[in-house]
Design a protein around this motif. Structure first.
Motif, PDB file in Angstrom:
ATOM      1  N   GLY A  33       0.783  -1.213   0.000  1.00 57.97           N
ATOM      2  CA  GLY A  33       0.000   0.000   0.000  1.00 57.97           C
ATOM      3  C   GLY A  33       0.818   1.267   0.000  1.00 57.97           C
ATOM      4  N   GLY A  34       2.136   1.160  -0.193  1.00 62.64           N
ATOM      5  CA  GLY A  34       2.949   2.356  -0.222  1.00 62.64           C
ATOM      6  C   GLY A  34       2.929   3.109   1.082  1.00 62.64           C
ATOM      7  N   THR A  35       2.753   2.412   2.201  1.00 67.56           N
ATOM      8  CA  THR A  35       2.654   3.059   3.501  1.00 67.56           C
ATOM      9  C   THR A  35       3.916   3.846   3.813  1.00 67.56           C
ATOM     10  N   ARG A  36       3.731   5.039   4.296  1.00 68.41           N
ATOM     11  CA  ARG A  36       4.869   5.861   4.678  1.00 68.41           C
ATOM     12  C   ARG A  36       5.106   5.739   6.168  1.00 68.41           C
ATOM     13  N   SER A  37       6.350   5.756   6.556  1.00 74.24           N
ATOM     14  CA  SER A  37       6.674   5.602   7.965  1.00 74.24           C
ATOM     15  C   SER A  37       6.486   6.924   8.668  1.00 74.24           C
ATOM     16  N   PRO A  38       5.813   6.959   9.816  1.00 79.95           N
ATOM     17  CA  PRO A  38       5.653   8.195  10.570  1.00 79.95           C
ATOM     18  C   PRO A  38       7.006   8.731  10.983  1.00 79.95           C
ATOM     19  N   ALA A  39       7.125  10.041  10.997  1.00 78.52           N
ATOM     20  CA  ALA A  39       8.413  10.650  11.326  1.00 78.52           C
ATOM     21  C   ALA A  39       8.854  10.308  12.730  1.00 78.52           C
ATOM     22  N   PRO A  57      14.532   6.211  -5.744  1.00 76.99           N
ATOM     23  CA  PRO A  57      13.967   6.318  -7.098  1.00 76.99           C
ATOM     24  C   PRO A  57      12.953   5.208  -7.313  1.00 76.99           C
ATOM     25  N   ARG A  58      11.942   5.500  -8.149  1.00 77.72           N
ATOM     26  CA  ARG A  58      10.849   4.550  -8.315  1.00 77.72           C
ATOM     27  C   ARG A  58      10.594   4.246  -9.786  1.00 77.72           C
ATOM     28  N   ILE A  59      10.358   2.953 -10.068  1.00 78.43           N
ATOM     29  CA  ILE A  59       9.918   2.527 -11.392  1.00 78.43           C
ATOM     30  C   ILE A  59       8.403   2.379 -11.338  1.00 78.43           C
ATOM     31  N   LYS A  60       7.712   3.114 -12.163  1.00 79.37           N
ATOM     32  CA  LYS A  60       6.260   3.075 -12.150  1.00 79.37           C
ATOM     33  C   LYS A  60       5.743   1.866 -12.925  1.00 79.37           C
ATOM     34  N   THR A  61       4.476   1.540 -12.663  1.00 76.23           N
ATOM     35  CA  THR A  61       3.869   0.375 -13.302  1.00 76.23           C
ATOM     36  C   THR A  61       3.924   0.467 -14.816  1.00 76.23           C
ATOM     37  N   ARG A  62       3.618   1.643 -15.357  1.00 79.23           N
ATOM     38  CA  ARG A  62       3.612   1.787 -16.814  1.00 79.23           C
ATOM     39  C   ARG A  62       5.003   1.573 -17.407  1.00 79.23           C
ATOM     40  N   GLU A  84      18.055  -1.933 -15.265  1.00 82.75           N
ATOM     41  CA  GLU A  84      17.468  -1.071 -14.239  1.00 82.75           C
ATOM     42  C   GLU A  84      18.467  -0.735 -13.136  1.00 82.75           C
ATOM     43  N   LYS A  85      19.366  -1.647 -12.850  1.00 84.11           N
ATOM     44  CA  LYS A  85      20.399  -1.324 -11.869  1.00 84.11           C
ATOM     45  C   LYS A  85      21.296  -0.203 -12.386  1.00 84.11           C
ATOM     46  N   GLN A  86      21.613  -0.227 -13.680  1.00 84.48           N
ATOM     47  CA  GLN A  86      22.423   0.835 -14.258  1.00 84.48           C
ATOM     48  C   GLN A  86      21.702   2.176 -14.192  1.00 84.48           C
ATOM     49  N   LEU A  87      20.378   2.162 -14.321  1.00 82.49           N
ATOM     50  CA  LEU A  87      19.603   3.394 -14.309  1.00 82.49           C
ATOM     51  C   LEU A  87      19.395   3.953 -12.902  1.00 82.49           C
ATOM     52  N   LYS A  93      12.687   1.520  -5.987  1.00 85.92           N
ATOM     53  CA  LYS A  93      11.338   1.016  -5.800  1.00 85.92           C
ATOM     54  C   LYS A  93      10.718   0.645  -7.138  1.00 85.92           C
ATOM     55  N   MET A  94       9.797  -0.327  -7.088  1.00 88.48           N
ATOM     56  CA  MET A  94       9.004  -0.681  -8.259  1.00 88.48           C
ATOM     57  C   MET A  94       7.546  -0.724  -7.837  1.00 88.48           C
ATOM     58  N   GLY A  95       6.670  -0.150  -8.626  1.00 91.11           N
ATOM     59  CA  GLY A  95       5.264  -0.104  -8.265  1.00 91.11           C
ATOM     60  C   GLY A  95       4.397  -0.890  -9.210  1.00 91.11           C
ATOM     61  N   MET A  96       3.390  -1.582  -8.641  1.00 90.27           N
ATOM     62  CA  MET A  96       2.402  -2.287  -9.448  1.00 90.27           C
ATOM     63  C   MET A  96       1.081  -2.222  -8.693  1.00 90.27           C
ATOM     64  N   GLY A  97       0.216  -1.305  -9.122  1.00 86.67           N
ATOM     65  CA  GLY A  97      -1.020  -1.106  -8.389  1.00 86.67           C
ATOM     66  C   GLY A  97      -0.745  -0.558  -7.005  1.00 86.67           C
ATOM     67  N   LYS A  98      -1.401  -1.138  -6.003  1.00 83.60           N
ATOM     68  CA  LYS A  98      -1.186  -0.681  -4.633  1.00 83.60           C
ATOM     69  C   LYS A  98      -0.016  -1.385  -3.963  1.00 83.60           C
ATOM     70  N   PHE A  99       0.609  -2.314  -4.672  1.00 85.74           N
ATOM     71  CA  PHE A  99       1.747  -3.035  -4.131  1.00 85.74           C
ATOM     72  C   PHE A  99       3.046  -2.485  -4.709  1.00 85.74           C
ATOM     73  N   HIS A 100       4.076  -2.514  -3.913  1.00 84.29           N
ATOM     74  CA  HIS A 100       5.355  -1.964  -4.323  1.00 84.29           C
ATOM     75  C   HIS A 100       6.481  -2.877  -3.853  1.00 84.29           C
ATOM     76  N   SER A 101       7.584  -2.829  -4.537  1.00 86.78           N
ATOM     77  CA  SER A 101       8.742  -3.619  -4.142  1.00 86.78           C
ATOM     78  C   SER A 101       9.983  -2.742  -4.167  1.00 86.78           C
ATOM     79  N   ILE A 102      10.975  -3.152  -3.405  1.00 85.03           N
ATOM     80  CA  ILE A 102      12.244  -2.440  -3.336  1.00 85.03           C
ATOM     81  C   ILE A 102      13.356  -3.405  -3.718  1.00 85.03           C
ATOM     82  N   ALA A 103      14.152  -3.026  -4.671  1.00 83.49           N
ATOM     83  CA  ALA A 103      15.256  -3.868  -5.144  1.00 83.49           C
ATOM     84  C   ALA A 103      16.542  -3.446  -4.469  1.00 83.49           C
ATOM     85  N   LEU A 104      17.259  -4.416  -3.917  1.00 79.79           N
ATOM     86  CA  LEU A 104      18.574  -4.188  -3.321  1.00 79.79           C
ATOM     87  C   LEU A 104      19.599  -4.883  -4.209  1.00 79.79           C
TER      88      LEU A 104
END
Length: 458
Positions: A33-39, A57-62, A84-87, A93-104
């Motif tokens: 859900g892309g929840t943000r952490s409270p400060a 940086p984020r990769i959008k679904t489109r 994508e690692k080069q970019l 981050k990668m987004g797909m709908g309300k779900f998101h992933s983070i690549a390490l």
């Protein structure tokens, strides 16, 4: 591709990564859900230095869909990861709908996350697998169970399967299947129209692996290495392929489409065939055990007999666990063997060293025992090096449930992090996506395979 698809059941955040076959070292984490952490949840001592997922940086679904389906990366996801690692760098981050992933994208970040892991693993949304089990009243297995329940289940399953001292007892079973594989290879070479060649060794190794794991789990042969595979066994193989081939579209399509498109029905039919076959073999063993009990005979047998007669597992738990172990044991074996043979064929010096070791430990026509294998350090080194360079399971998943976590200077709250590990080792050579070809520096691969294998053997 069974195991790496099974690992995360096509999760909706970057689930297509499950299909990767060649990739740089990559790990993904996921939050929902892309929840943000409270400060006020950030550590007060270093609040100005620690960043959050919003700073990545984020990769959008489109963008993801454009690169996969328009630029053609769908069948070259390993190249997409490199691109994508080069970019975006080592974390994005990668987004797909309300779900998101983070690549390490570094070993250091992976180590940092794994060292901060929790005692009981939670892989998160396995609904693509669990919903069928819930529908049919089948228990969860080592892939679908989570947390402490998973730990307790693995404790039971490990006792007669994973420990080396226990696996020795299956030596005769494995040798019998290996002997049949060799006979089949000779047969295929004799009838080969291409001249003494086995044209599809990968398929033969798959059949060998399925026969081997079935012989251990079900304590019976299912005919995968016969000239004509029994109809029921072939239906079972087809069901496995069907289930996995439809997993990705089912995971990506919205649930409302299930009543319109035939994809979901084909997916469920695959599971039906898998559990029909494994359930029949389990029922046969249960009947055999009951007959022995009724006549006051000693209950003998191997793995399945142990689960059914010497543990507190319920029958529905046995159905789920044995079936998932079956799926796990096929590609893990066949893919490892295929890559090891590939590497040995490319590097004759390593092949000759291995041949000398095996010939010394198992002279003539002697059939090797488990004790003989323990005297072959170079053989073990070859297998380990093949697994390092070409891991069977390309990803693993974790959700941090108990504690907040900081990875790479970024803060993530608990119940939000999800980890996917994408293979293989980044040091095997520079990998570049160029003209739809992955170019690997042959010399460097050779150097690493031979030198690392030699070091591991020592």
């Amino acid at each position: 591709m069974a195991v790496h698809l099974a690992q995360s059941a096509m999760q909706r955040s970057g689930r297509w990564l499950l299909l990767c076959s060649i990739a740089p070292a990559l790990v993904s984490t996921r939050w929902v859900g892309g929840t943000r952490s409270p400060a006020n949840t950030l550590p007060s001592t270093s609040q100005s230095k620690i960043r959050t997922a919003d700073d990545l940086p984020r990769i959008k679904t489109r963008d993801m869909f454009y690169r996969m389906f328009v630029k053609g990366y769908y069948n070259r996801l390993h190249e997409l990861q490199v691109y994508e690692k080069q970019l975006y760098g080592p974390m994005y981050k990668m987004g797909m709908g309300k779900f998101h992933s983070i690549a390490l994208n570094s070993v250091e970040l992976l180590e940092e996350l794994l060292r901060k892991g929790e005692k009981f693993p939670s892989r998160g949304d396995m609904s693509l697998w669990t919903e069928y089990r819930d529908l049919r009243g089948i228990g969860y297995g080592p892939f679908t169970e989570e947390g402490e329940k998973w730990y307790k289940l693995r404790t039971v399953l490990n006792k007669r399967m994973m420990h080396p001292k226990d696996s020795v007892q299956y030596g005769d079973v494995v040798n019998e299947v290996v002997s049949d594989l060799i006979k089949r290879i000779y047969h295929l070479r004799r009838i080969s129209p291409s001249g003494d060649l086995v044209t599809n060794l990968s398929n033969e190794l798959y059949r060998f692996s399925l026969e081997g794991i079935s012989s251990i789990l079900f304590e019976t042969r299912i005919g995968c290495l016969e000239e004509e595979i029994p109809v029921e066994t072939q239906d079972f193989i087809d069901s496995i392929a069907q289930m996995f081939s439809y997993s990705m579209p089912v995971a990506m399509l919205p649930k409302w489409s299930r009543n319109i498109l035939p994809v979901y029905r084909h997916y469920i039919a695959g599971w039906e065939g898998i559990f029909k076959f494994s359930g029949k073999l389990i029922d046969m063993k249960m009947e055999a055990i009951q007959k022995r009990v009724d006549t006051d005979q000693e209950v003998e047998g191997e793995y399945l007999t142990y689960l059914l007669s010497n543990t507190k597992m319920t029958n529905k738990e046995v159905y789920g666990s044995v079936t998932e172990l079956l799926l796990a044991g096929v590609d893990t074996t066949s893919n490892t063997m295929m890559w090891a043979m590939h590497l040995l064929s490319r590097y004759p010096n390593a092949q000759d060293t291995l041949y000398q070791e095996v010939s010394h430990c198992v002279p003539g026509d002697k059939i090797p025992s488990a004790q003989d294998v323990n005297r072959m350090p170079y053989l073990k080194a070859v297998i380990k090096e093949a697994l390092r360079m070409y891991p069977v399971v390309p990803m693993n998943a974790r959700i941090m449930i108990e504690n907040d976590i900081i990875i790479g200077g970024h803060f993530f709250p608990k119940k939000i992090i999800k980890l996917f590990e994408i293979r293989p080792d980044p040091s095997i050579g520079e990998v570049k996506a160029l003209n739809r070809t992955v170019l690997v520096a042959d010399r460097q691969v050779n150097l690493h395979f031979v030198e690392r294998t030699n070091r591991a053997a020592l």
